[in-house]
Design an enzyme around this catalytic site. Structure first.
Site, PDB file in Angstrom:
ATOM      1  CE1 TYR A  10       1.089  -0.205   4.407  1.00 38.99           C
ATOM      2  CE2 TYR A  10       0.015   1.925   4.360  1.00 38.99           C
ATOM      3  CZ  TYR A  10       0.839   1.018   4.987  1.00 38.99           C
ATOM      4  OH  TYR A  10       1.408   1.340   6.189  1.00 38.99           O
ATOM      5  NE  ARG A  44       6.899   4.170   0.491  1.00 39.21           N
ATOM      6  CZ  ARG A  44       6.607   4.995   1.495  1.00 39.21           C
ATOM      7  NH1 ARG A  44       7.548   5.312   2.376  1.00 39.21           N
ATOM      8  NH2 ARG A  44       5.414   5.498   1.633  1.00 39.21           N
ATOM      9  NE  ARG A  72      -6.005 -19.590   4.229  1.00 40.88           N
ATOM     10  CZ  ARG A  72      -5.156 -20.408   4.859  1.00 40.88           C
ATOM     11  NH1 ARG A  72      -5.136 -21.694   4.567  1.00 40.88           N
ATOM     12  NH2 ARG A  72      -4.341 -19.938   5.777  1.00 40.88           N
ATOM     13  CE  LYS A  99       3.220   3.246   3.260  1.00 40.29           C
ATOM     14  NZ  LYS A  99       3.335   3.201   4.711  1.00 40.29           N
ATOM     15  CD  GLU A 120       9.653   1.861  10.535  1.00 39.42           C
ATOM     16  OE1 GLU A 120       9.526   2.845   9.782  1.00 39.42           O
ATOM     17  OE2 GLU A 120       9.583   0.685  10.130  1.00 39.42           O
ATOM     18  CG  LEU A 142       8.421   2.467   4.766  1.00 40.58           C
ATOM     19  CD1 LEU A 142       8.276   1.259   3.841  1.00 40.58           C
ATOM     20  CD2 LEU A 142       7.065   3.103   4.999  1.00 40.58           C
TER      21      LEU A 142
HETATM   22  N1  PDD Z   1       2.653   5.111   7.314  1.00 40.02           N
HETATM   23  N2  PDD Z   1       7.262   3.826   8.922  1.00 40.02           N
HETATM   24  C1  PDD Z   1       6.106   3.152   8.916  1.00 40.02           C
HETATM   25  C2  PDD Z   1       6.060   1.818   9.583  1.00 40.02           C
HETATM   26  C3  PDD Z   1       4.962   3.700   8.292  1.00 40.02           C
HETATM   27  O1  PDD Z   1       3.815   2.999   8.283  1.00 40.02           O
HETATM   28  C4  PDD Z   1       5.054   4.983   7.691  1.00 40.02           C
HETATM   29  C5  PDD Z   1       3.882   5.630   7.011  1.00 40.02           C
HETATM   30  C6  PDD Z   1       6.284   5.654   7.724  1.00 40.02           C
HETATM   31  C7  PDD Z   1       6.464   7.001   7.076  1.00 40.02           C
HETATM   32  O2  PDD Z   1       6.445   6.886   5.669  1.00 40.02           O
HETATM   33  P1  PDD Z   1       5.987   8.096   4.735  1.00 40.02           P
HETATM   34  O3  PDD Z   1       6.759   9.307   5.160  1.00 40.02           O
HETATM   35  O4  PDD Z   1       6.362   7.670   3.375  1.00 40.02           O
HETATM   36  O5  PDD Z   1       4.513   8.256   4.919  1.00 40.02           O
HETATM   37  C8  PDD Z   1       7.362   5.047   8.332  1.00 40.02           C
HETATM   38  C9  PDD Z   1       1.446   5.551   6.637  1.00 40.02           C
HETATM   39  C10 PDD Z   1       1.220   7.018   6.726  1.00 40.02           C
HETATM   40  C11 PDD Z   1       0.276   4.728   7.155  1.00 40.02           C
HETATM   41  O6  PDD Z   1       0.487   3.524   7.333  1.00 40.02           O
HETATM   42  O7  PDD Z   1      -0.819   5.254   7.345  1.00 40.02           O
END
Ligand code: PDD
Length: 285
Positions: free
Chosen positions: A33, A52, A100, A149, A182, A207
């Site tokens: 996503y 990405r 499945r 992601k 993170e 990430l």
């Molecule tokens: N999440 N690390 C993780 C685990 C994340 O899920 C996200 C973003 C980030 C920051 O990534 P970016 O700057 O590209 O948004 C770092 C999104 C916003 C979400 O899951 O809603």
């Protein structure tokens, strides 16, 4: 106004939109996503999100369901149909529908795609930033491929819930060596007493945030001091400032960590400045 989603080629009212119960995203979290900020009716840093997305898909050997140019047209159309000028776009691609079986389907299936958009309150977001948020630290328990992601977010969901139940907003994972990796949905940063802005390298454990990358450009352009290295919760407790970055929050000051105030417990000037300057360095499309 009803909300509209793009689902596998059609624009549907969200109340009527559905996906197959044998979608591998539903059964195995077999998908990826992206979340992008929408500001002034434009998508923020869309090319970086698309790069990405393509990487995540490649790592999981899922095909891109449509050409990039068409995808960008659909994203804008979903924003338009939902009249989003400030908010978020959500895009999800899964491997598709198959009986499945853990291994990939023997015969290739069409990847499934869903795109939604929703408005957020700009004022509410600013108000949160002016107060700052609390974070808690918890033991890292995710798979090592957090660079992808993926929609497999159960540890992140549980971490966020634990934060909420502790009266905090975000949880920072701490790895086996005692360093912060993170947040559950954001990247983690601190500012040292001598003004160095510190975040962990994106090589392992995190990430590679789009906001993180654009903020690094922002910091360089403003000739502020940057250090890419891991930090411990102990260092963060004693830091001059802390903040998180994500497309949904841009730069969000952190004012408590594990219930201890960061410095005077108020958003710091570095985080404030970076938040104000950020969009000068982002791309709008
Ligand atoms: N999440 N690390 C993780 C685990 C994340 O899920 C996200 C973003 C980030 C920051 O990534 P970016 O700057 O590209 O948004 C770092 C999104 C916003 C979400 O899951 O809603």
């Amino acid at each position: 106004m009803s909300r509209i989603a793009f689902v596998n080629g059609q624009y549907r009212d969200i109340r009527d939109a559905s996906v197959n119960i044998e979608d591998r995203g539903y059964q195995f979290a077999d998908g990826v996503y992206e979340v992008c900020e929408v500001r002034g009716g434009k998508v923020v840093d869309l090319p970086r999100h698309m790069t990405r997305l393509q990487r995540s898909l490649k790592e999981l050997r899922i095909a891109m369901p449509m050409p990039l140019s068409s995808l960008e047209v659909v994203i804008h159309e979903v924003m338009r149909r939902n009249r989003v000028t400030y908010g978020l776009v959500y895009l999800q691609i899964t491997r598709g529908v198959a009986r499945r079986d853990h291994a990939f389907p023997l015969r290739p299936v069409r990847p499934a795609i869903v795109i939604t958009a929703r408005s957020l309150s700009f004022d509410k977001n600013q108000e949160t930033a002016s107060r700052g948020i609390g974070v808690i630290t918890i033991r890292e328990n995710r798979w090592p491929r957090v660079d992808i992601k993926s929609i497999a977010l159960l540890p992140n969901v549980l971490a966020k819930q634990q934060a909420r139940e502790s009266g905090a907003y975000e949880a920072w994972f701490v790895d086996g060596e005692g360093y912060v990796t993170e947040g559950a949905s954001s990247n983690a940063w601190i500012v040292t007493d001598d003004g160095k802005i510190v975040t962990r390298s994106a090589d392992t454990g995190i990430l590679a945030g789009v906001t993180r990358a654009v903020l690094m450009d922002t910091i360089a352009s403003l000739q502020m001091h940057f250090e890419e290295r891991p930090f411990t919760p102990d260092e963060a407790y004693k830091a001059a400032e802390a903040f998180v970055t994500a497309s949904s929050q841009i730069v969000m000051p952190v004012v408590t960590i594990d219930n201890r105030p960061v410095a005077d417990g108020k958003p710091g000037s570095v985080a404030k400045r970076l938040r104000e300057q950020f969009h000068r360095f982002s791309a709008f499309s």
